[in-house]
Enzyme design. Structure first.
Site, PDB file in Angstrom:
ATOM      1  N   PHE A  10      51.802  68.202  41.830  1.00 39.34           N
ATOM      2  CA  PHE A  10      52.666  67.488  41.845  1.00 39.34           C
ATOM      3  C   PHE A  10      53.983  67.923  40.566  1.00 39.34           C
ATOM      4  O   PHE A  10      53.839  68.389  39.168  1.00 39.34           O
ATOM      5  CB  PHE A  10      51.961  66.217  41.184  1.00 39.34           C
ATOM      6  N   ASP A  32      54.554  74.261  34.012  1.00 41.93           N
ATOM      7  CA  ASP A  32      55.378  72.250  33.814  1.00 41.93           C
ATOM      8  C   ASP A  32      53.804  71.782  33.456  1.00 41.93           C
ATOM      9  O   ASP A  32      52.245  71.281  34.020  1.00 41.93           O
ATOM     10  CB  ASP A  32      54.880  71.397  35.516  1.00 41.93           C
ATOM     11  N   LYS A  37      56.829  62.908  29.225  1.00 41.78           N
ATOM     12  CA  LYS A  37      55.907  61.742  28.513  1.00 41.78           C
ATOM     13  C   LYS A  37      55.448  61.763  27.288  1.00 41.78           C
ATOM     14  O   LYS A  37      55.940  60.772  26.852  1.00 41.78           O
ATOM     15  CB  LYS A  37      53.952  62.171  29.870  1.00 41.78           C
TER      16      LYS A  37
HETATM   17  C1  LIG Z   1      54.456  63.312  35.508  1.00 38.84           C
HETATM   18  C2  LIG Z   1      54.896  64.189  36.403  1.00 38.84           C
HETATM   19  C3  LIG Z   1      56.182  65.116  36.205  1.00 38.84           C
HETATM   20  C4  LIG Z   1      57.441  63.737  36.645  1.00 38.84           C
HETATM   21  O1  LIG Z   1      57.826  62.974  35.794  1.00 38.84           O
HETATM   22  P1  LIG Z   1      58.677  62.351  35.774  1.00 38.84           P
HETATM   23  O2  LIG Z   1      58.911  61.899  33.891  1.00 38.84           O
HETATM   24  O3  LIG Z   1      57.933  60.665  36.419  1.00 38.84           O
HETATM   25  O4  LIG Z   1      59.428  62.140  36.464  1.00 38.84           O
HETATM   26  C5  LIG Z   1      55.999  66.134  36.998  1.00 38.84           C
HETATM   27  N1  LIG Z   1      54.949  67.038  36.817  1.00 38.84           N
HETATM   28  C6  LIG Z   1      53.708  66.445  36.061  1.00 38.84           C
HETATM   29  C7  LIG Z   1      52.782  67.596  36.048  1.00 38.84           C
HETATM   30  C8  LIG Z   1      53.675  65.456  35.509  1.00 38.84           C
HETATM   31  O5  LIG Z   1      52.704  64.966  35.366  1.00 38.84           O
END
Ligand SMILES: *Cc1c(COP(=O)(O)O)cnc(C)c1O
Length: 403
Positions: A141, A226, A255
């Site tokens: 994701f 990520d 986040k």
């Molecule tokens: C939440 C998330 C994203 C995307 O972030 P957004 O601010 O919602 O675009 C990408 N990678 C990971 C692992 C995430 O948890």
């Protein structure tokens, strides 16, 4: 207005791209939230780990208000501002990288890293034009843009949204041989999550991350972590990569970097890689805005100074030990690292959603991920007493009759 009216209005005017639990959050403090009727809940989702510092953190609130009161909340990058430098310095110190590129959302950080990897592949590694490949993983994701969903393995994310951007391959998560099989001379980067959180709190076997890092280094492939969800304390380390002592070539953060106040994201890397960006090649109107920068600096200071990383490790272990001791006919497995906790429900007991609904009735907000997993990821400011409060209710819910 009453909860029902808020629900009805969102449902009437909003696109139905979410299926929220029927709870309206009107007020928040620490790990606690209140609905418009004054009912109190513990938030065990924490906005997918954006609220690691908890709701209404006084220090971050103060930093935000002070910056707003200067009257300068957005300058665009056409000009300099007084806050961005501090933010970039702070993330470089935390990550050990020498350069940082600020954006807003997590998906934008991922897009930025894709552009960075592709240009690095062409200009520095010497891959032929338009031939660079990036290896990602099954079950990933990374966000919701068309390019990113194009290399998702989840059909719900991509159905009807093609045609997709070429140049991506998927390896099996946790399987280094699978990565090796996907790599060739055109591979510029491997993009990975150290734990697949949305994928169901999937923790690769020990040795996978360090093996991956070694393989990428030996083959001149960028390793892009990520850590948008796993980073910034959630797993009991500042970055989940530290569990295997690896230093990726790039970190993607978002986040919790702004403690839930506003969208702030960043890509960090060393100069030799980041230098592929020159003026005009990338940007964002709000990226690096002084309000976001001021908020993020304080949000990061809070993480460090309140020892939220250490708390995640210590209290996460406490939470998980007690959670594992709960006897329940429905639980298949508890998977956790720090305060990122997944409870997988057995097939015979159905999906996780009814358990999340029952938890809500008990005063705990949690959201299912990957249909069968209940995620517990409360703000890292949670106390031992608050965990005990939650466990009592979780035990009750894990013993309800379902089906
Ligand atoms: C939440 C998330 C994203 C995307 O972030 P957004 O601010 O919602 O675009 C990408 N990678 C990971 C692992 C995430 O948890």
């Amino acid at each position: 207005m009453k909860s029902q009216e808020y629900l009805a209005k969102e449902a009437k005017y909003g696109a139905h791209n979410y299926h929220p639990l029927p709870i309206v959050i009107a007020k928040g403090q620490g790990v606690w939230v209140w609905d418009p009727e004054g009912r109190k809940y513990m938030d065990c989702l924490a906005a997918y780990s954006a609220l690691n510092q908890g709701y209404n953190h006084p220090r971050i609130m103060k930093a935000a208000i002070e910056q707003i009161e200067t009257g300068v909340t957005l300058t665009s990058r056409a000009f300099y501002n007084t806050r961005l430098g501090d933010f970039l310095e702070k993330v470089c110190q935390l990550t050990g990288h020498t350069k940082a590129l600020p954006m807003n959302t997590g998906a934008e950080a991922v897009e930025t890293a894709i552009k960075m990897a592709r240009r690095w592949g062409e200009r520095i590694k010497g891959i032929a034009a338009d031939k660079t490949e990036i290896v990602a993983f099954e079950g990933n994701f990374h966000g919701r843009t068309t390019t990113i969903v194009g290399f998702s393995s989840d059909e719900d994310y991509k159905e009807g949204f093609g045609p997709f951007t070429p140049g991506f391959k998927l390896a099996e998560y946790g399987n280094l041989d699978s990565v090796k099989a996907m790599v060739n001379e055109n591979t510029a980067a491997v993009l990975f999550e150290p734990i697949q959180a949305e994928g169901g709190i999937l923790i690769p076997e020990a040795g996978f991350l360090s093996g991956l890092a070694k393989f990428c280094k030996e083959n001149n492939i960028l390793l892009i972590a990520d850590e948008i969800q796993t980073g910034l304390g959630r797993t009991g380390k500042m970055f989940a990569c530290e569990h295997e002592n690896i230093q990726p070539d790039a970190y993607l953060l978002a986040k919790a970097i702004s403690g839930g106040f506003m969208p702030v994201s960043v890509v960090t890397a060393n100069e030799e890689i980041m230098e592929v960006f020159d003026p005009g090649s990338h940007g964002s109107t709000y990226g690096g805005n002084p309000l976001g920068a001021a908020v993020a600096v304080e949000a990061l200071n809070v993480l460090v100074e309140e020892k939220l990383v250490e708390r995640a490790e210590e209290l996460g272990n406490y939470f998980v030990t007690k959670l594992k001791a709960i006897k329940s006919p429905h639980v298949k497995e508890v998977r956790a690292r720090g305060m990122l906790i997944g409870v997988e429900i057995r097939k015979e007991s159905g999906v996780a959603r009814p358990f999340c609904e029952a938890l809500k009735e008990e005063g705990i907000l949690a959201k299912e991920t990957h249909a069968s997993v209940i995620r517990f990821a409360p703000p890292l400011v949670i106390t031992r007493e608050e965990i005990d409060w939650a466990l009592e209710r979780i035990e009750k819910v894990l013993n309800i009759n379902v089906g």
